[in-house]
Design a protein around this motif. Structure first.
Motif, PDB file in Angstrom:
ATOM      1  N   GLY A  85       0.777  -1.221   0.000  1.00 38.21           N
ATOM      2  CA  GLY A  85       0.000   0.000   0.000  1.00 38.21           C
ATOM      3  C   GLY A  85       0.813   1.276   0.000  1.00 38.21           C
ATOM      4  N   ILE A  86       2.035   1.224  -0.507  1.00 28.66           N
ATOM      5  CA  ILE A  86       2.860   2.428  -0.576  1.00 28.66           C
ATOM      6  C   ILE A  86       3.239   2.642  -2.031  1.00 28.66           C
ATOM      7  CG2 ILE A  86       4.969   3.552   0.206  1.00 28.66           C
ATOM      8  CD1 ILE A  86       4.956   1.458   2.507  1.00 28.66           C
ATOM      9  N   LEU A  89       7.082  13.724  -5.822  1.00 25.35           N
ATOM     10  CA  LEU A  89       6.345  13.330  -4.619  1.00 25.35           C
ATOM     11  C   LEU A  89       5.990  11.849  -4.647  1.00 25.35           C
ATOM     12  CD1 LEU A  89       3.930  16.382  -4.293  1.00 25.35           C
ATOM     13  CD2 LEU A  89       6.257  16.118  -3.411  1.00 25.35           C
ATOM     14  N   THR A  90       5.641  11.326  -3.485  1.00 24.94           N
ATOM     15  CA  THR A  90       5.250   9.929  -3.345  1.00 24.94           C
ATOM     16  C   THR A  90       3.858   9.854  -2.729  1.00 24.94           C
ATOM     17  OG1 THR A  90       7.551   9.321  -2.946  1.00 24.94           O
ATOM     18  CG2 THR A  90       5.897   7.687  -2.368  1.00 24.94           C
ATOM     19  N   LEU A  91       3.019   9.019  -3.292  1.00 25.37           N
ATOM     20  CA  LEU A  91       1.672   8.810  -2.771  1.00 25.37           C
ATOM     21  C   LEU A  91       1.695   7.665  -1.775  1.00 25.37           C
ATOM     22  CD1 LEU A  91      -1.393   9.584  -3.149  1.00 25.37           C
ATOM     23  CD2 LEU A  91      -1.503   7.636  -4.710  1.00 25.37           C
ATOM     24  N   ILE A  92       1.271   7.921  -0.532  1.00 23.83           N
ATOM     25  CA  ILE A  92       1.202   6.877   0.494  1.00 23.83           C
ATOM     26  C   ILE A  92      -0.154   6.963   1.193  1.00 23.83           C
ATOM     27  CG2 ILE A  92       3.698   6.925   0.860  1.00 23.83           C
ATOM     28  CD1 ILE A  92       3.171   8.383   3.522  1.00 23.83           C
ATOM     29  N   PRO A 137       9.676   7.505   1.555  1.00 25.50           N
ATOM     30  CA  PRO A 137       9.898   7.113   2.953  1.00 25.50           C
ATOM     31  C   PRO A 137      10.266   5.648   3.129  1.00 25.50           C
ATOM     32  CG  PRO A 137       7.553   7.406   2.516  1.00 25.50           C
ATOM     33  CD  PRO A 137       8.273   7.902   1.301  1.00 25.50           C
ATOM     34  N   ALA A 138       9.952   4.802   2.158  1.00 27.56           N
ATOM     35  CA  ALA A 138      10.323   3.393   2.261  1.00 27.56           C
ATOM     36  C   ALA A 138      11.829   3.200   2.101  1.00 27.56           C
ATOM     37  CB  ALA A 138       9.580   2.571   1.213  1.00 27.56           C
ATOM     38  N   VAL A 149      12.054  11.373   5.264  1.00 27.21           N
ATOM     39  CA  VAL A 149      10.989  12.035   4.511  1.00 27.21           C
ATOM     40  C   VAL A 149       9.819  12.385   5.429  1.00 27.21           C
ATOM     41  CG1 VAL A 149       9.222  11.654   2.724  1.00 27.21           C
ATOM     42  CG2 VAL A 149      11.610  11.012   2.296  1.00 27.21           C
ATOM     43  N   MET A 150       9.584  11.538   6.444  1.00 25.57           N
ATOM     44  CA  MET A 150       8.453  11.719   7.338  1.00 25.57           C
ATOM     45  C   MET A 150       8.778  12.659   8.505  1.00 25.57           C
ATOM     46  SD  MET A 150       6.418   9.936   5.610  1.00 25.57           S
ATOM     47  CE  MET A 150       4.990  10.179   6.645  1.00 25.57           C
TER      48      MET A 150
END
Length: 449
Positions: A53-54, A110-113, A427-428, A433-434
Protein backbone atom coordinates in the motif's frame (compact mmCIF):
# COMPACT_ATOMS: atom_id res chain seq x y z
CA UNK A 1 -12.59 7.87 -6.44
CA UNK A 2 -10.89 6.20 -9.38
CA UNK A 3 -7.23 5.30 -9.48
CA UNK A 4 -6.09 4.94 -13.04
CA UNK A 5 -2.70 3.61 -14.04
CA UNK A 6 -1.11 3.86 -17.44
CA UNK A 7 1.30 1.65 -19.31
CA UNK A 8 4.86 1.76 -17.95
CA UNK A 9 7.11 4.52 -19.17
CA UNK A 10 10.70 3.79 -18.29
CA UNK A 11 13.09 6.44 -17.05
CA UNK A 12 16.86 6.29 -17.12
CA UNK A 13 17.28 5.44 -13.46
CA UNK A 14 17.27 1.75 -12.54
CA UNK A 15 14.30 1.01 -14.74
CA UNK A 16 11.93 3.10 -12.65
CA UNK A 17 8.66 3.72 -14.44
CA UNK A 18 5.73 6.06 -14.22
CA UNK A 19 2.25 5.20 -13.06
CA UNK A 20 -0.67 7.61 -13.04
CA UNK A 21 -3.76 7.73 -10.86
CA UNK A 22 -7.09 9.41 -11.43
CA UNK A 23 -8.84 9.96 -8.11
CA UNK A 24 -12.59 10.62 -8.23
CA UNK A 25 -14.01 12.29 -5.16
CA UNK A 26 -17.35 11.67 -3.48
CA UNK A 27 -17.74 15.23 -2.14
CA UNK A 28 -18.09 18.52 -3.91
CA UNK A 29 -14.31 19.08 -3.84
CA UNK A 30 -12.43 17.89 -6.92
CA UNK A 31 -11.51 14.75 -8.75
CA UNK A 32 -7.79 14.06 -8.65
CA UNK A 33 -5.39 12.57 -11.18
CA UNK A 34 -2.00 11.67 -9.78
CA UNK A 35 0.94 10.52 -11.87
CA UNK A 36 3.73 8.96 -9.88
CA UNK A 37 6.69 6.64 -10.18
CA UNK A 38 7.75 3.56 -8.36
CA UNK A 39 10.74 1.33 -8.77
CA UNK A 40 10.09 -2.27 -9.91
CA UNK A 41 13.23 -3.33 -8.09
CA UNK A 42 11.32 -2.81 -4.84
CA UNK A 43 8.13 -4.78 -5.51
CA UNK A 44 5.92 -5.86 -8.35
CA UNK A 45 2.93 -3.61 -8.89
CA UNK A 46 0.08 -5.89 -7.82
CA UNK A 47 1.74 -7.10 -4.66
CA UNK A 48 2.86 -3.57 -3.91
CA UNK A 49 -0.43 -1.79 -4.36
CA UNK A 50 -2.61 -4.43 -2.72
CA UNK A 51 -0.36 -5.55 0.11
CA UNK A 52 2.15 -2.89 1.02
CA UNK A 53 0.00 0.00 0.00
CA UNK A 54 2.86 2.43 -0.58
CA UNK A 55 3.22 4.09 -3.98
CA UNK A 56 6.80 5.04 -4.61
CA UNK A 57 8.13 7.79 -6.78
CA UNK A 58 11.54 8.25 -8.36
CA UNK A 59 13.32 8.66 -11.67
CA UNK A 60 14.53 11.70 -13.50
CA UNK A 61 11.65 12.47 -15.84
CA UNK A 62 9.10 14.52 -13.90
CA UNK A 63 7.87 16.80 -16.67
CA UNK A 64 4.48 15.08 -16.91
CA UNK A 65 3.98 14.34 -13.22
CA UNK A 66 0.97 16.32 -12.10
CA UNK A 67 -1.85 16.15 -9.63
CA UNK A 68 -4.90 16.99 -11.77
CA UNK A 69 -7.84 18.36 -9.82
CA UNK A 70 -11.15 18.33 -11.69
CA UNK A 71 -14.47 19.56 -10.37
CA UNK A 72 -16.69 16.68 -9.33
CA UNK A 73 -20.25 16.24 -10.54
CA UNK A 74 -21.19 15.23 -6.98
CA UNK A 75 -21.86 18.79 -5.84
CA UNK A 76 -23.79 19.31 -2.64
CA UNK A 77 -22.74 16.05 -0.96
CA UNK A 78 -20.98 16.42 2.35
CA UNK A 79 -18.61 14.08 4.21
CA UNK A 80 -20.41 10.99 5.41
CA UNK A 81 -22.81 10.88 2.47
CA UNK A 82 -23.93 7.47 1.30
CA UNK A 83 -22.56 5.78 -1.80
CA UNK A 84 -19.11 4.88 -3.04
CA UNK A 85 -17.84 8.44 -3.43
CA UNK A 86 -14.76 9.19 -1.37
CA UNK A 87 -13.46 5.67 -1.92
CA UNK A 88 -11.04 4.27 -4.46
CA UNK A 89 -13.52 2.61 -6.78
CA UNK A 90 -11.25 1.44 -9.59
CA UNK A 91 -7.66 1.14 -10.71
CA UNK A 92 -7.66 1.70 -14.47
CA UNK A 93 -5.17 2.53 -17.22
CA UNK A 94 -4.21 6.17 -16.91
CA UNK A 95 -4.58 8.04 -20.16
CA UNK A 96 -8.32 7.49 -20.27
CA UNK A 97 -10.18 10.59 -21.39
CA UNK A 98 -12.06 12.55 -18.72
CA UNK A 99 -14.60 15.19 -19.59
CA UNK A 100 -14.06 17.34 -16.52
CA UNK A 101 -11.77 20.36 -16.60
CA UNK A 102 -9.95 21.66 -13.56
CA UNK A 103 -6.83 23.07 -12.00
CA UNK A 104 -3.48 21.28 -11.87
CA UNK A 105 -1.23 20.89 -8.82
CA UNK A 106 2.37 19.90 -9.51
CA UNK A 107 3.27 16.59 -7.82
CA UNK A 108 6.73 16.18 -9.34
CA UNK A 109 9.09 14.27 -7.07
CA UNK A 110 6.35 13.33 -4.62
CA UNK A 111 5.25 9.93 -3.35
CA UNK A 112 1.67 8.81 -2.77
CA UNK A 113 1.20 6.88 0.49
CA UNK A 114 -1.81 5.98 2.66
CA UNK A 115 -2.89 8.40 5.38
CA UNK A 116 -1.17 7.86 8.73
CA UNK A 117 -2.80 6.29 11.79
CA UNK A 118 -2.01 7.20 15.40
CA UNK A 119 -3.32 4.42 17.62
CA UNK A 120 -2.42 6.03 20.94
CA UNK A 121 -3.38 9.61 21.59
CA UNK A 122 -5.36 11.59 24.18
CA UNK A 123 -7.00 14.42 22.31
CA UNK A 124 -8.06 16.29 25.44
CA UNK A 125 -4.35 17.07 25.95
CA UNK A 126 -4.55 19.54 23.08
CA UNK A 127 -3.28 22.33 25.27
CA UNK A 128 -0.05 24.10 24.42
CA UNK A 129 1.12 24.36 28.03
CA UNK A 130 0.63 21.86 30.88
CA UNK A 131 -0.71 24.61 33.17
CA UNK A 132 -3.73 25.05 30.89
CA UNK A 133 -5.20 21.72 32.03
CA UNK A 134 -5.82 22.95 35.55
CA UNK A 135 -7.63 26.10 34.43
CA UNK A 136 -9.81 24.76 31.60
CA UNK A 137 -13.56 24.50 32.24
CA UNK A 138 -15.08 21.15 31.20
CA UNK A 139 -16.35 22.57 27.90
CA UNK A 140 -12.85 23.84 27.15
CA UNK A 141 -11.59 20.31 26.69
CA UNK A 142 -13.95 19.84 23.75
CA UNK A 143 -12.26 22.73 21.94
CA UNK A 144 -8.82 21.35 22.78
CA UNK A 145 -9.84 17.97 21.32
CA UNK A 146 -10.92 19.66 18.09
CA UNK A 147 -7.74 21.73 17.89
CA UNK A 148 -5.54 18.67 18.45
CA UNK A 149 -7.49 16.52 15.96
CA UNK A 150 -7.17 19.13 13.22
CA UNK A 151 -3.49 19.61 14.03
CA UNK A 152 -2.96 15.86 13.57
CA UNK A 153 -4.83 15.89 10.27
CA UNK A 154 -2.50 18.61 9.04
CA UNK A 155 0.43 16.32 9.93
CA UNK A 156 -1.09 13.58 7.78
CA UNK A 157 -2.92 11.52 10.43
CA UNK A 158 -6.22 10.71 8.73
CA UNK A 159 -7.22 8.15 11.39
CA UNK A 160 -6.74 8.63 15.14
CA UNK A 161 -7.55 6.26 18.01
CA UNK A 162 -8.16 8.06 21.30
CA UNK A 163 -7.28 5.69 24.14
CA UNK A 164 -8.47 7.69 27.13
CA UNK A 165 -10.97 10.49 26.77
CA UNK A 166 -11.63 13.26 29.27
CA UNK A 167 -14.38 12.17 31.69
CA UNK A 168 -16.93 14.35 29.87
CA UNK A 169 -16.53 12.23 26.68
CA UNK A 170 -15.78 15.14 24.30
CA UNK A 171 -14.02 12.89 21.76
CA UNK A 172 -17.15 10.81 21.22
CA UNK A 173 -19.13 13.94 20.36
CA UNK A 174 -16.32 15.25 18.17
CA UNK A 175 -16.09 11.94 16.29
CA UNK A 176 -19.79 12.14 15.42
CA UNK A 177 -19.50 15.74 14.18
CA UNK A 178 -16.51 14.87 11.99
CA UNK A 179 -18.27 11.82 10.58
CA UNK A 180 -21.38 13.88 9.79
CA UNK A 181 -19.27 16.41 7.92
CA UNK A 182 -19.97 19.42 10.12
CA UNK A 183 -16.35 19.58 11.28
CA UNK A 184 -13.11 18.76 9.50
CA UNK A 185 -10.80 16.25 11.13
CA UNK A 186 -9.40 12.74 11.05
CA UNK A 187 -11.64 9.71 11.48
CA UNK A 188 -11.77 9.16 15.25
CA UNK A 189 -12.10 5.98 17.28
CA UNK A 190 -12.57 6.31 21.03
CA UNK A 191 -12.65 4.13 24.12
CA UNK A 192 -14.16 6.80 26.33
CA UNK A 193 -12.38 7.37 29.66
CA UNK A 194 -10.07 4.59 30.81
CA UNK A 195 -11.47 1.98 33.18
CA UNK A 196 -9.05 1.96 36.10
CA UNK A 197 -8.95 0.10 39.42
CA UNK A 198 -8.51 2.10 42.57
CA UNK A 199 -4.75 2.72 42.70
CA UNK A 200 -2.24 5.38 43.61
CA UNK A 201 -0.77 7.68 40.98
CA UNK A 202 -3.64 7.30 38.52
CA UNK A 203 -5.52 10.21 37.02
CA UNK A 204 -9.20 10.89 37.59
CA UNK A 205 -9.19 13.31 34.64
CA UNK A 206 -9.25 10.51 32.06
CA UNK A 207 -10.48 7.47 34.00
CA UNK A 208 -13.48 5.96 35.78
CA UNK A 209 -13.03 3.55 38.71
CA UNK A 210 -13.70 -0.18 38.56
CA UNK A 211 -13.09 -2.65 41.37
CA UNK A 212 -13.83 -6.31 40.80
CA UNK A 213 -14.88 -8.40 37.81
CA UNK A 214 -18.56 -7.51 38.15
CA UNK A 215 -17.69 -3.82 38.08
CA UNK A 216 -15.48 -4.27 35.02
CA UNK A 217 -18.24 -6.17 33.22
CA UNK A 218 -20.90 -3.58 34.06
CA UNK A 219 -18.78 -0.59 33.04
CA UNK A 220 -17.64 -2.21 29.81
CA UNK A 221 -21.29 -2.76 28.84
CA UNK A 222 -22.18 0.79 29.82
CA UNK A 223 -19.33 2.25 27.77
CA UNK A 224 -20.25 0.24 24.68
CA UNK A 225 -23.86 1.37 25.09
CA UNK A 226 -22.68 5.00 25.20
CA UNK A 227 -20.78 4.56 21.94
CA UNK A 228 -17.25 3.49 22.83
CA UNK A 229 -15.75 1.49 19.96
CA UNK A 230 -13.41 -0.51 22.20
CA UNK A 231 -12.53 -0.64 25.90
CA UNK A 232 -9.33 0.71 27.41
CA UNK A 233 -8.11 -0.61 30.78
CA UNK A 234 -5.36 0.69 33.03
CA UNK A 235 -3.25 -2.37 33.69
CA UNK A 236 -0.07 -1.12 35.31
CA UNK A 237 1.35 1.76 37.26
CA UNK A 238 2.52 4.67 35.14
CA UNK A 239 6.18 5.04 34.26
CA UNK A 240 6.01 8.48 35.87
CA UNK A 241 5.02 6.98 39.21
CA UNK A 242 7.90 7.76 41.60
CA UNK A 243 7.37 4.76 43.91
CA UNK A 244 7.15 0.99 43.69
CA UNK A 245 8.17 -1.45 40.99
CA UNK A 246 8.20 0.23 37.59
CA UNK A 247 4.96 -0.58 35.80
CA UNK A 248 3.73 -3.04 38.43
CA UNK A 249 0.25 -4.61 37.95
CA UNK A 250 -2.71 -2.70 39.36
CA UNK A 251 -5.56 -4.75 37.89
CA UNK A 252 -6.51 -8.38 38.55
CA UNK A 253 -6.70 -10.92 35.75
CA UNK A 254 -10.37 -11.68 36.44
CA UNK A 255 -11.18 -7.98 35.96
CA UNK A 256 -9.39 -7.97 32.60
CA UNK A 257 -11.08 -11.22 31.54
CA UNK A 258 -14.54 -9.88 32.40
CA UNK A 259 -14.03 -6.86 30.11
CA UNK A 260 -12.55 -9.06 27.38
CA UNK A 261 -15.60 -11.35 27.38
CA UNK A 262 -17.95 -8.40 27.06
CA UNK A 263 -16.04 -6.86 24.14
CA UNK A 264 -15.84 -10.16 22.30
CA UNK A 265 -19.60 -10.53 22.56
CA UNK A 266 -19.91 -7.06 21.03
CA UNK A 267 -17.40 -7.78 18.25
CA UNK A 268 -14.71 -5.45 19.55
CA UNK A 269 -11.66 -5.66 21.84
CA UNK A 270 -9.79 -4.54 24.94
CA UNK A 271 -6.75 -2.28 24.85
CA UNK A 272 -4.66 -2.02 27.99
CA UNK A 273 -2.05 0.36 29.41
CA UNK A 274 0.92 -1.76 30.53
CA UNK A 275 4.58 -0.92 31.08
CA UNK A 276 5.93 -3.58 33.43
CA UNK A 277 6.66 -7.19 32.48
CA UNK A 278 4.29 -8.81 35.00
CA UNK A 279 1.41 -6.54 34.03
CA UNK A 280 1.99 -7.18 30.33
CA UNK A 281 2.07 -10.94 30.81
CA UNK A 282 -1.15 -10.89 32.85
CA UNK A 283 -2.87 -8.84 30.15
CA UNK A 284 -1.74 -11.10 27.29
CA UNK A 285 -2.83 -14.25 29.12
CA UNK A 286 -6.21 -12.60 29.88
CA UNK A 287 -6.99 -12.07 26.19
CA UNK A 288 -6.41 -8.38 25.47
CA UNK A 289 -5.99 -7.37 21.83
CA UNK A 290 -3.51 -4.48 22.07
CA UNK A 291 -0.96 -3.79 24.76
CA UNK A 292 -0.23 -0.07 24.92
CA UNK A 293 3.41 0.88 25.57
CA UNK A 294 4.54 -2.74 26.23
CA UNK A 295 7.76 -1.15 27.48
CA UNK A 296 9.24 -4.15 29.27
CA UNK A 297 7.65 -7.06 27.40
CA UNK A 298 9.63 -10.25 27.99
CA UNK A 299 10.78 -13.08 25.77
CA UNK A 300 8.47 -15.43 27.71
CA UNK A 301 5.41 -13.31 26.91
CA UNK A 302 6.38 -12.95 23.25
CA UNK A 303 6.83 -16.70 23.02
CA UNK A 304 3.41 -17.24 24.62
CA UNK A 305 1.77 -14.96 22.02
CA UNK A 306 3.37 -16.84 19.15
CA UNK A 307 2.95 -20.38 20.44
CA UNK A 308 -0.74 -19.79 21.14
CA UNK A 309 -1.35 -17.82 17.92
CA UNK A 310 -2.93 -15.00 19.89
CA UNK A 311 -4.68 -12.10 18.20
CA UNK A 312 -2.53 -9.65 20.11
CA UNK A 313 -0.23 -6.79 19.16
CA UNK A 314 1.68 -4.01 20.85
CA UNK A 315 1.67 -0.23 20.44
CA UNK A 316 5.02 1.19 21.59
CA UNK A 317 5.12 4.89 22.50
CA UNK A 318 8.76 5.94 22.55
CA UNK A 319 7.93 9.61 22.15
CA UNK A 320 6.33 9.96 25.56
CA UNK A 321 9.08 8.00 27.33
CA UNK A 322 11.82 10.17 25.89
CA UNK A 323 9.75 13.26 26.68
CA UNK A 324 9.59 12.05 30.30
CA UNK A 325 13.37 11.62 30.43
CA UNK A 326 13.85 15.17 29.15
CA UNK A 327 11.70 16.48 32.02
CA UNK A 328 14.25 15.59 34.71
CA UNK A 329 14.16 19.11 36.14
CA UNK A 330 10.49 18.86 37.03
CA UNK A 331 9.70 15.13 37.22
CA UNK A 332 11.36 12.98 39.91
CA UNK A 333 10.58 9.79 37.95
CA UNK A 334 12.65 10.89 34.93
CA UNK A 335 15.98 9.61 36.26
CA UNK A 336 14.51 6.21 37.03
CA UNK A 337 13.01 5.89 33.54
CA UNK A 338 16.28 7.04 31.95
CA UNK A 339 18.05 4.07 33.53
CA UNK A 340 15.51 1.74 31.92
CA UNK A 341 15.64 3.11 28.37
CA UNK A 342 18.21 0.61 27.12
CA UNK A 343 16.19 -2.28 28.54
CA UNK A 344 12.98 -0.88 26.99
CA UNK A 345 14.65 -0.52 23.60
CA UNK A 346 15.98 -4.09 23.82
CA UNK A 347 12.53 -5.47 24.72
CA UNK A 348 10.85 -3.72 21.78
CA UNK A 349 13.61 -4.79 19.39
CA UNK A 350 13.00 -8.36 20.48
CA UNK A 351 9.27 -8.04 19.75
CA UNK A 352 10.17 -6.69 16.30
CA UNK A 353 12.53 -9.59 15.61
CA UNK A 354 9.79 -12.01 16.61
CA UNK A 355 7.42 -10.29 14.15
CA UNK A 356 4.80 -9.49 16.77
CA UNK A 357 2.24 -7.08 15.24
CA UNK A 358 3.39 -3.53 16.05
CA UNK A 359 1.14 -0.50 15.71
CA UNK A 360 1.85 3.23 15.76
CA UNK A 361 1.37 5.39 18.83
CA UNK A 362 2.84 8.54 20.37
CA UNK A 363 0.90 9.34 23.59
CA UNK A 364 2.20 12.91 23.75
CA UNK A 365 0.44 16.18 24.49
CA UNK A 366 -0.04 18.62 21.65
CA UNK A 367 2.67 20.85 23.09
CA UNK A 368 5.20 18.01 22.66
CA UNK A 369 3.94 17.26 19.13
CA UNK A 370 4.45 20.92 18.25
CA UNK A 371 8.02 20.83 19.57
CA UNK A 372 8.96 17.40 18.17
CA UNK A 373 6.48 16.32 15.47
CA UNK A 374 8.97 13.82 14.02
CA UNK A 375 9.88 12.19 17.34
CA UNK A 376 8.28 8.75 16.92
CA UNK A 377 9.67 8.31 13.39
CA UNK A 378 13.17 9.25 14.54
CA UNK A 379 13.14 7.11 17.67
CA UNK A 380 11.89 3.95 16.00
CA UNK A 381 14.64 4.32 13.42
CA UNK A 382 17.50 5.46 15.65
CA UNK A 383 16.76 3.61 18.91
CA UNK A 384 14.97 0.46 17.70
CA UNK A 385 16.64 -0.04 14.30
CA UNK A 386 13.33 -0.71 12.57
CA UNK A 387 13.55 -0.68 8.79
CA UNK A 388 12.21 2.35 6.93
CA UNK A 389 9.63 0.22 5.14
CA UNK A 390 8.41 -1.39 8.36
CA UNK A 391 8.10 1.99 10.10
CA UNK A 392 5.79 3.20 7.34
CA UNK A 393 3.78 -0.02 7.56
CA UNK A 394 3.44 0.39 11.32
CA UNK A 395 2.01 3.87 10.80
CA UNK A 396 -0.43 2.67 8.13
CA UNK A 397 -1.46 -0.91 7.29
CA UNK A 398 -0.21 -2.56 10.51
CA UNK A 399 -2.20 -0.15 12.66
CA UNK A 400 -5.24 -0.57 10.43
CA UNK A 401 -5.05 -4.36 10.91
CA UNK A 402 -4.75 -4.05 14.69
CA UNK A 403 -7.78 -1.76 14.74
CA UNK A 404 -9.75 -4.12 12.49
CA UNK A 405 -10.23 -1.47 9.79
CA UNK A 406 -7.75 -2.68 7.18
CA UNK A 407 -10.65 -3.31 4.80
CA UNK A 408 -11.21 0.48 4.84
CA UNK A 409 -7.85 2.22 5.26
CA UNK A 410 -4.13 1.59 5.57
CA UNK A 411 -3.23 0.96 1.95
CA UNK A 412 -4.01 2.20 -1.54
CA UNK A 413 -6.47 -0.32 -2.91
CA UNK A 414 -9.79 -0.47 -4.74
CA UNK A 415 -12.74 -0.10 -2.40
CA UNK A 416 -10.78 1.54 0.38
CA UNK A 417 -11.35 5.05 1.65
CA UNK A 418 -9.27 7.64 -0.20
CA UNK A 419 -7.17 8.78 2.76
CA UNK A 420 -3.91 9.67 1.03
CA UNK A 421 -0.75 11.73 1.44
CA UNK A 422 1.73 13.15 -1.02
CA UNK A 423 5.16 13.38 0.57
CA UNK A 424 8.44 14.79 -0.67
CA UNK A 425 10.62 11.75 -1.32
CA UNK A 426 10.42 8.01 -0.73
CA UNK A 427 9.90 7.11 2.95
CA UNK A 428 10.32 3.39 2.26
CA UNK A 429 13.95 4.16 1.39
CA UNK A 430 14.54 7.16 3.67
CA UNK A 431 12.27 7.58 6.68
CA UNK A 432 13.59 11.12 7.12
CA UNK A 433 10.99 12.04 4.51
CA UNK A 434 8.45 11.72 7.34
CA UNK A 435 10.31 14.17 9.58
CA UNK A 436 8.43 16.96 7.82
CA UNK A 437 4.75 17.54 7.08
CA UNK A 438 3.31 15.97 3.91
CA UNK A 439 3.01 18.25 0.91
CA UNK A 440 -0.67 17.36 0.43
CA UNK A 441 -3.27 15.66 2.65
CA UNK A 442 -6.35 14.03 1.10
CA UNK A 443 -9.14 12.91 3.46
CA UNK A 444 -11.93 10.76 1.99
CA UNK A 445 -11.07 12.12 -1.42
CA UNK A 446 -11.06 15.73 -0.29
CA UNK A 447 -7.93 17.80 -0.72
CA UNK A 448 -7.34 19.20 2.78
CA UNK A 449 -4.25 21.11 1.73
Amino acid sequence: MILAEKAPRFSKRRGAFFRGFHLKNRWNPPVYRVKEVYDPAWADYNKFIHSNGICRQGGENHDTEKLQADQSADRGLRPGSSGEEGKISKILPCGAEFAEDGQTLDAAGLTLIPGLIDMHIHLFTGYRQEAERDTLPPAGFAYKCLEYAQFLLDLGYTTVRDVGDYVGWPVLSLAKEIESGYLAGPTLFTSGPILCPTARNTSSVLSEPIDGADDARRMARLYLKKGAQFIKLYGSASMSSPVGEVGHPIIEMDEIQAAVRVTRDYGTYVSIHCHGSRAIDNAVRSGVHTVEHASLITEETLQYIQENHLDCGIVPTLSVLHQLVRSADTNPAAARVAKLLDQIHASLKNAYRRQIPIGWGTDVHMAEYLAHPDSEFRLRKEKLDFSDEDIIKQATINSAKLMGIDDQVGSVKEGKIADLLLVSGDPAQDIAVMYQKPVHVIKKGRLIR
